[in-house]
Design a protein around this motif. Sequence first.
Motif, PDB file in Angstrom:
ATOM      1  N   LEU A  25       0.850  -1.189   0.000  1.00  0.00           N
ATOM      2  CA  LEU A  25       0.000   0.000   0.000  1.00  0.00           C
ATOM      3  C   LEU A  25       0.885   1.238   0.000  1.00  0.00           C
ATOM      4  CD1 LEU A  25      -3.222   0.524   0.428  1.00  0.00           C
ATOM      5  CD2 LEU A  25      -2.451   1.481   2.594  1.00  0.00           C
ATOM      6  N   GLN A  26       0.769   2.052  -1.034  1.00  0.00           N
ATOM      7  CA  GLN A  26       1.467   3.344  -1.070  1.00  0.00           C
ATOM      8  C   GLN A  26       0.644   4.308  -0.233  1.00  0.00           C
ATOM      9  OE1 GLN A  26       4.205   4.627  -2.106  1.00  0.00           O
ATOM     10  NE2 GLN A  26       5.070   3.106  -3.521  1.00  0.00           N
ATOM     11  N   VAL A  27       1.228   4.754   0.877  1.00  0.00           N
ATOM     12  CA  VAL A  27       0.458   5.538   1.841  1.00  0.00           C
ATOM     13  C   VAL A  27       0.306   6.990   1.377  1.00  0.00           C
ATOM     14  CG1 VAL A  27       0.492   6.445   4.198  1.00  0.00           C
ATOM     15  CG2 VAL A  27       1.126   4.060   3.752  1.00  0.00           C
ATOM     16  N   ASP A  28      -0.925   7.520   1.500  1.00  0.00           N
ATOM     17  CA  ASP A  28      -1.160   8.948   1.254  1.00  0.00           C
ATOM     18  C   ASP A  28      -1.368   9.692   2.568  1.00  0.00           C
ATOM     19  OD1 ASP A  28      -1.007   8.865  -1.566  1.00  0.00           O
ATOM     20  OD2 ASP A  28      -2.980   7.891  -1.595  1.00  0.00           O
ATOM     21  N   GLU A  29      -2.127   9.044   3.467  1.00  0.00           N
ATOM     22  CA  GLU A  29      -2.392   9.693   4.762  1.00  0.00           C
ATOM     23  C   GLU A  29      -2.103   8.686   5.855  1.00  0.00           C
ATOM     24  OE1 GLU A  29      -6.378  11.308   5.144  1.00  0.00           O
ATOM     25  OE2 GLU A  29      -6.323  11.717   2.976  1.00  0.00           O
ATOM     26  N   LEU A  30      -1.524   9.176   6.949  1.00  0.00           N
ATOM     27  CA  LEU A  30      -1.196   8.273   8.048  1.00  0.00           C
ATOM     28  C   LEU A  30      -1.580   8.931   9.363  1.00  0.00           C
ATOM     29  CD1 LEU A  30       2.000   6.232   8.497  1.00  0.00           C
ATOM     30  CD2 LEU A  30       1.355   7.800  10.307  1.00  0.00           C
ATOM     31  N   GLU A  31      -2.203   8.171  10.221  1.00  0.00           N
ATOM     32  CA  GLU A  31      -2.526   8.684  11.550  1.00  0.00           C
ATOM     33  C   GLU A  31      -2.036   7.670  12.577  1.00  0.00           C
ATOM     34  OE1 GLU A  31      -6.404   9.693  14.323  1.00  0.00           O
ATOM     35  OE2 GLU A  31      -6.715   9.270  12.192  1.00  0.00           O
ATOM     36  N   ILE A  32      -1.316   8.166  13.587  1.00  0.00           N
ATOM     37  CA  ILE A  32      -0.971   7.286  14.710  1.00  0.00           C
ATOM     38  C   ILE A  32      -2.150   7.356  15.672  1.00  0.00           C
ATOM     39  CG2 ILE A  32       0.591   6.908  16.652  1.00  0.00           C
ATOM     40  CD1 ILE A  32       2.853   8.053  14.953  1.00  0.00           C
ATOM     41  N   VAL A  33      -2.921   6.308  15.712  1.00  0.00           N
ATOM     42  CA  VAL A  33      -4.153   6.308  16.501  1.00  0.00           C
ATOM     43  C   VAL A  33      -3.839   6.057  17.968  1.00  0.00           C
ATOM     44  CG1 VAL A  33      -6.379   5.155  16.812  1.00  0.00           C
ATOM     45  CG2 VAL A  33      -5.460   5.486  14.525  1.00  0.00           C
ATOM     46  N   SER A  34      -2.816   5.243  18.204  1.00  0.00           N
ATOM     47  CA  SER A  34      -2.494   4.887  19.578  1.00  0.00           C
ATOM     48  C   SER A  34      -1.038   4.456  19.631  1.00  0.00           C
ATOM     49  CB  SER A  34      -3.428   3.751  20.016  1.00  0.00           C
ATOM     50  OG  SER A  34      -3.232   3.438  21.351  1.00  0.00           O
ATOM     51  N   ARG A  35      -0.345   4.869  20.714  1.00  0.00           N
ATOM     52  CA  ARG A  35       1.082   4.547  20.815  1.00  0.00           C
ATOM     53  C   ARG A  35       1.298   3.418  21.809  1.00  0.00           C
ATOM     54  NH1 ARG A  35       4.363   9.198  19.002  1.00  0.00           N
ATOM     55  NH2 ARG A  35       2.825  10.498  17.948  1.00  0.00           N
ATOM     56  N   SER A  36       2.502   2.898  21.841  1.00  0.00           N
ATOM     57  CA  SER A  36       2.809   1.840  22.804  1.00  0.00           C
ATOM     58  C   SER A  36       4.107   2.169  23.528  1.00  0.00           C
ATOM     59  CB  SER A  36       2.967   0.501  22.069  1.00  0.00           C
ATOM     60  OG  SER A  36       3.533  -0.451  22.938  1.00  0.00           O
ATOM     61  N   THR A  37       4.139   1.885  24.805  1.00  0.00           N
ATOM     62  CA  THR A  37       5.386   1.989  25.560  1.00  0.00           C
ATOM     63  C   THR A  37       6.303   0.873  25.063  1.00  0.00           C
ATOM     64  OG1 THR A  37       4.366   0.599  27.218  1.00  0.00           O
ATOM     65  CG2 THR A  37       4.331   2.973  27.628  1.00  0.00           C
ATOM     66  N   PRO A  38       7.611   0.917  25.400  1.00  0.00           N
ATOM     67  CA  PRO A  38       8.496  -0.159  24.944  1.00  0.00           C
ATOM     68  C   PRO A  38       7.941  -1.529  25.387  1.00  0.00           C
ATOM     69  CG  PRO A  38       9.760   1.618  25.913  1.00  0.00           C
ATOM     70  CD  PRO A  38       8.317   1.949  26.148  1.00  0.00           C
ATOM     71  N   LEU A  39       8.064  -2.517  24.512  1.00  0.00           N
ATOM     72  CA  LEU A  39       7.395  -3.801  24.758  1.00  0.00           C
ATOM     73  C   LEU A  39       8.226  -4.702  25.675  1.00  0.00           C
ATOM     74  CD1 LEU A  39       6.392  -4.438  21.053  1.00  0.00           C
ATOM     75  CD2 LEU A  39       4.913  -3.656  22.905  1.00  0.00           C
ATOM     76  N   PRO A  40       7.553  -5.438  26.570  1.00  0.00           N
ATOM     77  CA  PRO A  40       8.280  -6.381  27.439  1.00  0.00           C
ATOM     78  C   PRO A  40       8.823  -7.578  26.642  1.00  0.00           C
ATOM     79  CG  PRO A  40       5.903  -6.506  27.842  1.00  0.00           C
ATOM     80  CD  PRO A  40       6.122  -5.364  26.898  1.00  0.00           C
ATOM     81  N   PHE A  41       8.238  -7.856  25.507  1.00  0.00           N
ATOM     82  CA  PHE A  41       8.762  -8.895  24.609  1.00  0.00           C
ATOM     83  C   PHE A  41       8.208  -8.621  23.218  1.00  0.00           C
ATOM     84  CE2 PHE A  41       4.957 -10.565  26.713  1.00  0.00           C
ATOM     85  CZ  PHE A  41       4.154 -10.912  25.648  1.00  0.00           C
ATOM     86  N   GLN A  42       8.882  -9.165  22.209  1.00  0.00           N
ATOM     87  CA  GLN A  42       8.393  -8.995  20.846  1.00  0.00           C
ATOM     88  C   GLN A  42       7.437 -10.138  20.514  1.00  0.00           C
ATOM     89  OE1 GLN A  42       8.984  -6.291  19.049  1.00  0.00           O
ATOM     90  NE2 GLN A  42      10.249  -5.521  20.742  1.00  0.00           N
TER      91      GLN A  42
END
Length: 573
Positions: A91-108
């Motif tokens: 998908l070639q992005v035209d618009e992007l919104e960060i809807v929600s962020r995350s703190t650093p993850l305890p594991f991947q």
Amino acid sequence: MCGHLRSSDVGRKATLAGWVSRRRDHGGLVFVDLRDPTGLMQLVVNPERAPAAAELAKEIRNEFVLQVKGEVVARSPETVNPKMPTGEIELQVDELEIVSRSTPLPFQLDEEGVDESLRLRYRWLDLRSERMQRNLRLGASVVSAIRRSMEEQGFIDIWTPGLTLGTPEGARDFLVPVRLQPGTFFALAQSPQLFKQALMVGGFDRYYQIATCWRDEDLRADRQFEFRQLDLELAFPTREDVLEVLERVVVASFEALGREPPERPFPRISYAHAMLRYGSDKPDLRFELEIQDATEVTRGSEFGVFASAASVRFLVVPRELSRGDLAKLETFAKEWGAKGLAYLVYGPDGDVRSPIAKFLSEPELAAFAAPPGSTVLFAADEQAGVERVLGALRLHLGRELGLVDETREVFHWILDFPLFQLDDETDRWTFVHHPFTGALEGHEELIEADPASALSQHYDLIWNGWELGSGSIRVHRSDVQQQVFRAMGMTEEEANAKFGWFLEALQMGAPPHGGFALGLDRFVALLAGEPNIREVTAFPKVSSGSDPLTGAPSAVPAAVLAELGIRVLEKPT
Ligand code: ASP
């Protein structure tokens, strides 16, 4: 959705939302694998095409939630990823919104071997993993296949209470204090057993429910405090009728998952045969290695251990075991209660090596004769001890020697269980299944006259050595039910105090009835190929009995306890 787009969608505008599975910055171009419940889609953020999106893309980290708008384009041939269903496009992005962020993850999420306690502590993250998504969705498909099958078979879903009087399923009850009546407690239902029987008396001839049950038992791979059963009961059934209902449910579940169902009818094996040949009431039949009896042949044996034992049985292992192997197996057998492990090793020429061979007569040796390159292992003790030791050895050797055919799915029934067993602690007769199980036809007289020999109409369903569930044709006469209670050493007062209402129900037109309960979580775990039911349970508890997510159970403020009329004793030191 991310996983639904294909090359036929090239040129389409799409809006996608999901979690960032991975972000790669290629100096200018930013690639993001966006994940939703249907799969992954590669996003490309190009600063020339979408400068604002590209600026924001620098902040993106794993597990951020994004919403993007863009155009589906074909990937250049050298960047096609044939391993991904969406690997031909991006998908070639035209618009992007960060809807929600995350703190650093305890594991991947794609990390191997993450400690289970960490996974359970951050279960919301773990649930996003492919494994948990697959398992819980598989569980849901199975539940809906079961419901369809039950309804096709004419069963109706009726809800029964969780808060009730103690139900005897052989575990401790969880107790719930009642504010309106301080000093009294409900028990959480160990199963809907008596309610479903009351439904039969109440004229609902085919009941089922996906019932939650609570049992205060130590937690294990296949056990949680609370678990679900496909619980069912029907009026006027033969035993075969009940077994058929379950076989259809199993087949429907396999079919719903697109898997080859096991062949019906499932084999039926008596409890006595299972204990004799496999030393277990839930034998794994994916391999042979049957136990053989030698009690008769060894009656007058010069080998004192055999002559004096109530039961002598053996296994013929298709290997010439070394001294080292035998020493290890002896330690194993001792852990299961054996005093020692007698053996005969047959070498390649059929020669016997064994410290006990010289004590054995010709007929004995003839009875144990085994092919060259094999080993005969004996257990001699009380019958129950012999069954326990050889049953454990059989399973252990089946696994160790690779005898188990892992490609097979073996379902079978165990029938004709004993009605009673001796409770070692109280030295009284107690039920094997539960006290509402009927005696086998012709065995009713034995209930009080000879409880040890009375067989029952209890049956278990086994899959590859796991007990999936149990059921029985019930007692439907009040006088017979009272006989059972008496045989268990219960006085009339005790029986009335615990089950008076039910005895009364049986006196007002109770039809013959029987049913079953299938442990749903176990069944799903096996279908998912998981080693324990925590992997198919959204929020399981751990072996200490707590919930790592919420931290429950917890202490309760004194005021709340006072309202319930409860005072907590000091912890014993
Ligand atoms: N109530 C039994 C159990 O939970 C099942 C049954 O007998 O139907 O094991």
